[in-house]
Motif scaffolding. Structure first.
Motif, short mmCIF file in Angstrom:
data_model
loop_
_atom_site.label_atom_id
_atom_site.label_comp_id
_atom_site.label_asym_id
_atom_site.label_seq_id
_atom_site.Cartn_x
_atom_site.Cartn_y
_atom_site.Cartn_z
N LEU A 179 0.67 -1.17 0.02
CA LEU A 179 -0.05 -0.01 -0.07
C LEU A 179 0.88 1.34 -0.04
O LEU A 179 0.51 2.30 -0.78
CB LEU A 179 -0.88 0.07 1.34
N THR A 180 1.94 1.21 0.34
CA THR A 180 2.96 2.59 0.76
C THR A 180 3.87 2.67 -0.54
O THR A 180 3.84 3.72 -0.96
CB THR A 180 3.51 2.55 1.99
N GLU A 181 4.55 1.40 -0.75
CA GLU A 181 5.35 1.42 -1.69
C GLU A 181 5.04 1.34 -3.20
O GLU A 181 5.56 1.87 -4.09
CB GLU A 181 6.52 0.38 -1.53
N VAL A 182 4.03 0.79 -3.38
CA VAL A 182 3.37 0.55 -4.59
C VAL A 182 2.58 1.42 -4.98
O VAL A 182 2.28 2.24 -6.07
CB VAL A 182 3.11 -0.89 -5.01
N ARG A 183 1.21 1.30 -4.18
CA ARG A 183 0.11 2.22 -4.38
C ARG A 183 0.37 3.69 -4.03
O ARG A 183 -0.61 4.43 -4.25
CB ARG A 183 -1.04 1.63 -3.72
N GLY A 184 1.33 3.83 -3.17
CA GLY A 184 1.62 5.24 -3.07
C GLY A 184 0.89 5.96 -1.85
O GLY A 184 0.66 7.06 -1.61
N TYR A 185 0.17 5.04 -1.02
CA TYR A 185 -0.60 5.70 0.11
C TYR A 185 0.31 6.25 1.22
O TYR A 185 1.40 5.58 1.54
CB TYR A 185 -1.54 4.51 0.43
N SER A 186 -0.27 7.14 1.83
CA SER A 186 0.73 7.61 2.91
C SER A 186 0.60 6.65 4.23
O SER A 186 -0.40 6.00 4.01
CB SER A 186 0.19 9.21 3.63
N PRO A 187 1.57 6.27 5.15
CA PRO A 187 1.32 5.73 6.19
C PRO A 187 -0.07 5.83 7.15
O PRO A 187 -0.66 4.98 7.58
CB PRO A 187 2.79 6.20 7.19
N SER A 188 -0.36 7.02 7.10
CA SER A 188 -1.58 7.54 7.79
C SER A 188 -3.07 6.79 7.10
O SER A 188 -3.96 6.19 7.76
CB SER A 188 -2.01 9.02 8.00
N THR A 189 -2.99 6.74 5.68
CA THR A 189 -3.99 6.07 5.03
C THR A 189 -3.84 4.58 5.19
O THR A 189 -4.93 3.77 5.31
CB THR A 189 -3.88 6.43 3.61
N MET A 190 -2.62 4.09 5.10
CA MET A 190 -2.44 2.65 5.28
C MET A 190 -2.79 2.10 6.39
O MET A 190 -3.49 1.02 6.56
CB MET A 190 -0.84 2.39 5.01
N GLN A 191 -2.51 2.97 7.59
CA GLN A 191 -2.91 2.67 9.09
C GLN A 191 -4.49 2.16 9.03
O GLN A 191 -4.89 1.35 9.88
CB GLN A 191 -2.33 3.26 10.17
N TRP A 192 -5.06 2.98 8.41
CA TRP A 192 -6.66 2.96 8.65
C TRP A 192 -7.26 1.72 7.70
O TRP A 192 -8.36 1.20 8.20
CB TRP A 192 -7.37 4.21 8.20
N LEU A 193 -6.74 1.60 6.45
CA LEU A 193 -6.98 0.57 5.81
C LEU A 193 -6.67 -0.73 6.43
O LEU A 193 -7.42 -1.64 6.26
CB LEU A 193 -6.30 0.58 4.41
N MET A 194 -5.39 -0.89 6.91
CA MET A 194 -5.24 -2.11 7.96
C MET A 194 -5.94 -2.38 8.88
O MET A 194 -6.39 -3.29 9.40
CB MET A 194 -3.50 -2.29 7.99
N GLY A 195 -6.45 -1.07 9.51
CA GLY A 195 -7.29 -1.09 10.77
C GLY A 195 -8.67 -1.46 10.36
O GLY A 195 -9.39 -2.28 11.12
#
Length: 416
Positions: free
Chosen positions: A246-262
């Motif tokens: 999500l962060t390296e390929v899709r380019g989401y920020s860590p904050s967006t990644m954390q909510w998607l994983m949450g």
């Protein structure tokens, strides 16, 4: 002095289950912390994707070995509370060790030790619930002890809290933070929980001599072992590589990644009860067939959905609902497929096989494939695993009591 479950008050039984659920939630909070913080850890320590997978494989290996060894030790010694407290203290210390790691070797050692400490927590917890909780509430109690805290804390709170804390104060301080709840939980268990009754001796000497491998002659047990390997592989591959993808390929920020994983944690918390309850009504087999196929939308959505992150979170929520079948193939179906004196053995095979084969091999293989191709490889592996699980589930024999009774009644009417 240890007492029987019938001697425990209802309030004490509730307290016991809640503390064990909290403790196992902290186990998964610590276990998953490295996965969610890997976007911070990987570049600083210069890790490869294969090394990232090895961390999860190493923890799964020692986890599985400890699940067998410490569980057996607790049966022999009867010191379940003491072993549980020691295990909780050790895995908490391992979180601090992870925070001070300067390279691959020390980080690997910390994960190996953490797996050895955490692996015995659930077998001891299940044994304590079995001996302390009244039989009419035992199934629900074991479901709460295993599923509620682990999904809520380990899959929802962990990514939301730790990623935010790491972004503000650094990933090392986030691991120090992750180690604190275990110390508190160990103290609560030590002061509030009493030593449970010692397990009764085996009544049938012939049963004690029977080979544990004999349970694999039951088709459902064998298929549930296969389901465990497949689905644990899916689970740990997602935990390890989805944050990186999500962060390296899709380019989401860590904050967006954390909510998607949450979102996965919320889905798993609800699914652990809703899916199991649905299986009581319509049967175990159709639920276990349908949910893996539905789960295929998660890796597909992560790779190809280009809309709003909020809609992607909805895809994640629906797809991760397949976690609701984990109690079915790890406990419910095996226990309904063999006689009572072999239930624990059947559950041990179904739980252990998934952790040993799926938990150990899948992250390493996924990491190697990611290094050889791209970070999309683990997600394609996840897709293949969901489809395979759905086809394997087609071979199961239905065991839900309500459905079995209904079919038996219909057969009797047809023959009358």
């Amino acid at each position: 002095m240890a007492t029987k479950a019938s001697d425990r008050s209802a309030s004490y039984q509730i307290l016991l289950v809640l503390l064990l659920s909290l403790n196992f939630g902290i186990v998964f909070f610590d276990r998953n912390s490295l996965n969610f913080l890997m976007p911070f850890v990987k570049p600083e320590l210069g890790l490869t994707n294969e090394q990232v997978g090895i961390f999860q494989s190493a923890l799964s290996l020692t986890w599985a070995l400890a699940a067998f060894g410490i569980g057996r030790l607790s049966d022999r010694t009867g010191n379940r509370k003491l072993l549980l407290v020691l295990a909780t203290l050790i895995f908490s210390v391992c979180s601090f060790l992870t925070g001070i790691a300067q390279g691959f070797a020390l980080l690997l050692g910390a994960r190996l030790l953490m797996g050895a400490a955490e692996g015995g927590v659930m077998p001891i917890s299940h044994a304590m619930v079995a001996s302390e909780v009244s039989p009419e509430r035992r199934g629900l109690a074991q479901g709460i002890a295993q599923n509620f805290g682990s999904n809520l804390l380990g899959s929802f709170v962990a990514p939301v809290l730790l990623v935010s804390f790491a972004a503000a104060y650094g990933w090392r301080n986030a691991f120090y933070l992750a180690g604190i709840p275990g110390l508190i939980s160990a103290g609560l268990i030590w002061f509030l929980i009493r030593e449970p009754a010692a397990p009764p001796p085996v009544a049938d000497p012939a049963a004690a001599k029977e080979s544990p491998w004999s349970v694999l002659r039951e088709r459902n047990v064998l298929l549930c072992c296969a389901m465990s390997v497949i689905m644990v592989s899916y689970l740990v591959t997602c935990w390890v590589f989805m944050p990186l993808y999500l962060t390296e390929v899709r380019g989401y920020s860590p904050s967006t990644m954390q909510w998607l994983m949450g979102t996965l944690g919320i889905s798993a918390t609800i699914g652990s009860f809703a899916i199991s309850g649905l299986s009581d009504r319509i049967g175990r087999r159709p639920v276990m067939i349908a949910m893996p196929f539905i789960g295929a939308i998660l890796p597909l959505g992560a790779m190809f959905f280009t809309g709003s992150p909020w809609l992607l979170a909805g895809i994640f929520f629906i797809g991760w609902g397949l976690n609701g079948i984990f109690p079915l193939f790890m406990a419910t179906v095996p226990s309904e497929s063999v006689d009572l004196r072999r239930t624990a053995t059947a559950l041990g095979f179904c739980m252990g096989s998934g952790e040993v084969l799926g938990g150990v091999l899948a992250p390493w293989i996924s990491g190697r494939m990611a290094d050889a191709t791209s970070l999309a490889a683990p997600l394609w592996i996840m897709l293949g695993l969901t489809l395979l699980a759905g086809f394997v589930a087609m071979g199961l024999r239905e065991t839900a009591p309500r459905i079995v009774a209904r079919r038996s009644a219909a057969l009797r009417e047809a023959l009358a």
